[in-house]
Enzyme design. Structure first.
Site, PDB file in Angstrom:
ATOM      1  CG  HIS A 190      35.559  84.631  -1.408  1.00  0.00           C
ATOM      2  ND1 HIS A 190      36.327  85.764  -1.278  1.00  0.00           N
ATOM      3  CD2 HIS A 190      34.650  84.685  -0.401  1.00  0.00           C
ATOM      4  CE1 HIS A 190      35.889  86.481  -0.252  1.00  0.00           C
ATOM      5  NE2 HIS A 190      34.882  85.846   0.303  1.00  0.00           N
ATOM      6  CG  ASP A 232      35.361  88.324   3.465  1.00  0.00           C
ATOM      7  OD1 ASP A 232      35.253  87.361   2.690  1.00  0.00           O
ATOM      8  OD2 ASP A 232      34.718  89.381   3.345  1.00  0.00           O
ATOM      9  CD  GLU A 267      32.039  86.493  -1.940  1.00  0.00           C
ATOM     10  OE1 GLU A 267      30.962  86.395  -1.335  1.00  0.00           O
ATOM     11  OE2 GLU A 267      32.837  87.426  -1.702  1.00  0.00           O
ATOM     12  CD  GLU A 268      34.616  89.979  -0.654  1.00  0.00           C
ATOM     13  OE1 GLU A 268      33.494  90.512  -0.639  1.00  0.00           O
ATOM     14  OE2 GLU A 268      35.092  89.396   0.336  1.00  0.00           O
ATOM     15  CG  ASP A 321      32.848  83.919   2.367  1.00  0.00           C
ATOM     16  OD1 ASP A 321      33.851  84.395   2.929  1.00  0.00           O
ATOM     17  OD2 ASP A 321      32.122  84.573   1.599  1.00  0.00           O
ATOM     18  CG  HIS A 357      34.269  93.849   2.847  1.00  0.00           C
ATOM     19  ND1 HIS A 357      32.993  93.930   2.351  1.00  0.00           N
ATOM     20  CD2 HIS A 357      34.643  92.564   2.666  1.00  0.00           C
ATOM     21  CE1 HIS A 357      32.617  92.743   1.900  1.00  0.00           C
ATOM     22  NE2 HIS A 357      33.607  91.905   2.092  1.00  0.00           N
TER      23      HIS A 357
END
Ligand code: IPO
Ligand code: ZN
Length: 416
Positions: free
Chosen positions: A217, A237, A271-272, A299, A376
């Protein structure tokens, strides 16, 4: 209908004091995450629920998580992601569906494979081609791509930077495609947000109806507050996954490799926020009865959390294809140690392919327990992962072996 109206009205009420109300959307959501949702909005109500097996298929004794179908206001989803991240210490936990019917279908677990789908041969029989290409993969190129992608302020699915990052990947992949007429690069537009997915296709020579998908992603996040000026480098990520794939594309095309099957590389948008980009694409492929014989998801490839190098995730994935990957590692990358782990929920885009009845796998950088603690956040940087991209190179190697071994075959023959 009445129930739908009530839920929407309650969601509007709950949001009145804070975020702006958006569209009502249907989601499927695991029970733990559902409890978080109820804390955010006591008005939401499970419309249907069912216990799934741990592999995401229908429960047959060995009980997995209970999954619910719920209608929520779209504006609540970022807050839900935050609550799941903070309180359950993982991301995702729900999938956004196009309508109630599709959400209900998710409760039935993975869809049945296409009627015409036969099992591919997992024989390892392209040693000459694979061994010639493997040494051409270079960590320095992976590093460069991670740097470029993490230099974007963020790659959130709604920001200008997220749109620009998609355009940049498309431009890079077009450059790699050069003037080959059997290679195309397209941007897949999504109806509900501006960030496009990117798809590079190498058309198969004589078995082009059978397709292999390798994806990662392109979006990044720091949670519900992610906006235009948020810093979300997403180096691991998932700049790392896109970078590992881009290096595979480079080597396959530079060597003029021509597959018999069609090979598609995908950089998924959004994706998130509930696997939305890949869900859109996998759904379209299923509608068109595309014969995807295998999907591989990269990922997070550049943070080594354990002594083992590559973890094969056993839930929401295909067991036979996972065994094939373990055998590929043994045959071509004998110094690597392979482990097994589980997410416990639909944690990345492989789950979108599984949900449509396709065989998908998810080789991951660490075990679930020792996964990268910086994702994140503004600290998901190259400095906090492998600043040489040596870990990410292992995933390029496995992905290349997968692409060439499956890509070089004629039509599948065995029954599924
Ligand atoms: C992810 C994160 C941790 C683990 I363990 C497995 C998978 C997926 C990560 N990219 C994510 O944030 N998904 O939404
Ligand atoms: Zn993530």
């Amino acid at each position: 209908m009445l129930k739908m109206r009530q839920t929407a009205a309650l969601a509007l009420f709950a949001l009145a004091g804070g975020a702006q109300a958006g569209q009502p959307v249907w989601i499927s959501i695991g029970d733990q995450a559902y409890q978080q949702l109820r804390k955010l909005d006591a008005g939401v109500k499970s419309q249907q629920s069912r216990q799934l097996a741990a592999d995401g298929r229908l429960a047959k004794g060995a009980a997995g998580e209970t999954v619910h179908v719920v209608q929520v206001d779209e504006a609540l989803l970022p807050k839900l992601s935050d609550a799941i991240h903070e309180n359950l210490r993982h991301c995702g936990g729900y999938i956004v569906h196009g309508n109630q019917q599709e959400a209900r279908a998710a409760l039935n677990g993975a869809a049945a494979p296409l009627a015409k789908a036969l099992a591919p041969s997992y024989a390892i029989d392209n040693q000459a081609a694979v061994n010639k290409l493997l040494p051409q993969l270079q960590d320095s190129n992976i590093l460069g791509t991670i740097q470029s992608l993490s230099n974007y302020q963020n790659r959130f699915y709604t920001t200008s930077h997220g749109v620009n990052a998609s355009n940049w990947i498309a431009a890079q992949w077009k450059q790699l495609a050069g003037s080959r007429t059997d290679v195309t690069v397209e941007q897949f537009a999504h109806a509900s947000w501006p960030q496009k997915s990117v798809i590079l296709t190498i058309k198969g020579t004589d078995n082009s109806a059978e397709t292999i998908v390798l994806g990662g992603h392109l979006d990044s996040t720091i949670g519900s507050g992610t906006g235009e000026s948020s810093r979300a480098p997403g180096a691991d990520d998932d700049a790392s996954g896109v970078a590992s794939l881009t290096e595979v594309v480079r080597v396959l095309l530079a060597s003029n490799y021509q597959p018999r099957r069609t090979i598609k590389f995908m950089a998924y948008a959004a994706e998130e926020v509930g696997l939305r980009g890949s869900a859109d694409i996998a759904k379209r492929f299923k509608q068109q009865q595309a014969n995807v014989v295998g999907a591989l998801q990269l990922d997070m490839t550049n943070y080594q959390g354990d002594a083992q190098d590559i973890f094969l995730f056993t839930d929401y994935t295909n067991a036979a294809q996972n065994t094939f990957l373990a055998n590929l590692a043994k045959a071509y990358l004998p110094s690597l140690k392979v482990g097994y782990s589980q997410c416990g929920y639909a944690c990345s885009d492989h789950a979108s392919w599984t949900a449509q009845g396709y065989a998908a796998s998810f080789p991951f950088e660490s075990s679930f327990n020792n996964s990268n603690p910086y994702i994140h956040s503004r600290n998901d940087t190259l400095a906090n992962s492998d600043s040489q991209a040596k870990h990410a190179l292992k995933f390029s190697q496995l992905a290349l072996a997968y692409a060439v071994e499956l890509g070089s075959d004629g039509p599948a023959k065995a029954l599924r």
